[in-house]
Motif scaffolding. Structure first.
Motif, PDB file in Angstrom:
ATOM      1  N   ARG A 221       0.837  -1.213   0.000  1.00 22.75           N
ATOM      2  CA  ARG A 221       0.000   0.000   0.000  1.00 22.75           C
ATOM      3  C   ARG A 221       0.871   1.263   0.000  1.00 22.75           C
ATOM      4  N   ARG A 224       2.376   1.720  -3.543  1.00 23.60           N
ATOM      5  CA  ARG A 224       1.331   2.257  -4.431  1.00 23.60           C
ATOM      6  C   ARG A 224       1.159   3.756  -4.181  1.00 23.60           C
ATOM      7  N   ASP A 228       1.664   6.791  -6.798  1.00 19.23           N
ATOM      8  CA  ASP A 228       0.640   7.833  -6.991  1.00 19.23           C
ATOM      9  C   ASP A 228       1.246   9.231  -6.802  1.00 19.23           C
ATOM     10  N   ARG A 244       3.074   1.505 -11.933  1.00 24.37           N
ATOM     11  CA  ARG A 244       1.972   1.926 -11.054  1.00 24.37           C
ATOM     12  C   ARG A 244       0.712   1.124 -11.358  1.00 24.37           C
ATOM     13  N   LEU A 247       0.920  -2.059  -9.582  1.00 18.91           N
ATOM     14  CA  LEU A 247       0.720  -1.899  -8.125  1.00 18.91           C
ATOM     15  C   LEU A 247      -0.756  -1.688  -7.797  1.00 18.91           C
ATOM     16  N   HIS A 248      -1.476  -1.051  -8.715  1.00 18.57           N
ATOM     17  CA  HIS A 248      -2.911  -0.842  -8.481  1.00 18.57           C
ATOM     18  C   HIS A 248      -3.713  -2.121  -8.667  1.00 18.57           C
ATOM     19  N   ASP A 253      -2.366  -5.566   0.266  1.00 18.11           N
ATOM     20  CA  ASP A 253      -1.887  -4.286   0.778  1.00 18.11           C
ATOM     21  C   ASP A 253      -0.833  -4.368   1.858  1.00 18.11           C
ATOM     22  N   TYR A 257       5.883  -5.072  -0.905  1.00 10.48           N
ATOM     23  CA  TYR A 257       5.533  -4.617  -2.259  1.00 10.48           C
ATOM     24  C   TYR A 257       6.001  -5.585  -3.336  1.00 10.48           C
TER      25      TYR A 257
END
Ligand SMILES: NC(=O)c1ccc[n+]([C@@H]2O[C@H](COP(=O)([O-])OP(=O)(O)OC[C@H]3O[C@@H](n4cnc5c(N)ncnc54)[C@H](OP(=O)(O)O)[C@@H]3O)[C@@H](O)[C@H]2O)c1
Length: 271
Positions: A221, A224, A228, A244, A247-248, A253, A257
């Protein structure tokens, strides 16, 4: 302020180095666990302190902790220096500068839980040179500080560092997905990656990928959130935009990562 994975370790290191701390955390039990005085509000913790360190999740958390009647700004005197170590991007630092009258350094970090514990973080500092020099010794307890420019430069530097982080993990995932689609064994794929510029990184991720367990160091999370923050800068960064988007798609979460590798391997199938 902020005693999550990183903040709790930073607080512990400062206490072990002999600094006198008052801590505050939204979830009080994490503050109580440290065994140092706990304040009821960020304002109360800041009052009378020489320096306030914030280490919270994101820009909204930083606003919550610093603004309003219970926030740091309400308690800090003109002599208090505020050092924000969260990864929040330059806009959040600019906003904070408008809220506090005290000297302010932005000092986000590269390195994760073990580096916070051992005091080997890289710390990118933005702010006035004299404020940096005053607090360089304190920051050195936590790692290696480098002043990268005026206020906001540290926050910017951290986004630069994390662009490489999110891009590299996505590149490794796509290389492994390509290898799999072309019929190479996982062993062969890692042997090939070992000969490339990303060899070390790929090898580091291999045990987690093979065991299917991604214990959190740098939770997905937060990666991400950083992707962003980079996107918010409004540049046409196509590689980072692609990272990205992976990651979305990942939903684990609270796993590390690097769990995004699993998502890429599952979904990068033939079109
Ligand atoms: N983990 C890493 O490897 C790593 C490495 C480099 C930089 N960073 C950056 O360092 C910062 C902290 O990371 P972390 O790993 O310590 O994260 P974490 O374990 O998720 O901790 C987040 C902290 O922020 C607090 N928080 C979140 N939302 C809040 C809100 N609305 N109001 C008040 N407090 C709030 C949490 O309080 P609660 O305890 O109440 O939830 C907790 O103290 C992040 O900006 C992250 O991107 C992390």
């Amino acid at each position: 302020m902020g005693l999550g994975g990183m903040g709790s370790r930073i607080a512990r290191r400062l206490a072990d180095a002999g600094h006198e701390l008052t801590v505050w955390n939204r979830t009080r039990s994490k503050a109580d666990a440290l065994g140092v005085p706990v304040a009821d509000t960020p304002a109360a913790a800041a009052a009378g302190s020489e320096v306030v360190i914030t280490m919270v999740a994101d820009p909204l958390a930083l606003q919550t902790v610093t603004e309003g009647p219970e926030g740091v700004a309400a308690g800090a005197g003109d002599e208090t220096t505020l050092i924000d170590m969260s990864t929040v991007g330059p806009a959040a630092i600019e906003r904070l500068r408008g809220v506090v009258s005290a000297p302010l350094l932005d000092a986000p970090v590269l390195g994760s839980l073990s580096e916070a514990e051992s005091g080997t973080l890289h710390i990118f500092v933005g702010g006035e040179r004299e404020d940096y020099e005053r607090w360089q010794g304190l920051l050195s307890v936590l790692g290696t500080p480098i002043r990268v420019g005026p206020s906001g430069a540290g926050a910017s530097a951290k986004l630069v560092a994390n662009t490489t982080l999110v891009d590299v993990i996505a590149t490794i995932g796509e290389a492994l997905a390509l290898a799999e689609a072309l019929g190479l064994s996982r062993d062969a794929a890692f042997a090939v990656l070992a000969t490339t510029a990303l060899g070390d990184q790929a090898e580091r991720r291999r045990p987690a990928l093979e065991s299917g367990e991604f214990p959190p160091r740098f939770p997905l999370r937060l990666a991400r959130k950083d992707a962003d923050l980079i996107a918010e800068q409004g540049l046409d960064l196509r590689v980072t935009d692609a990272a990205r988007s992976w990651l979305h798609e990942a939903t684990d979460d609270d796993q590390d990562y690097s769990a995004v590798l699993r998502v890429i391997l599952e979904r990068a199938t033939r079109r």
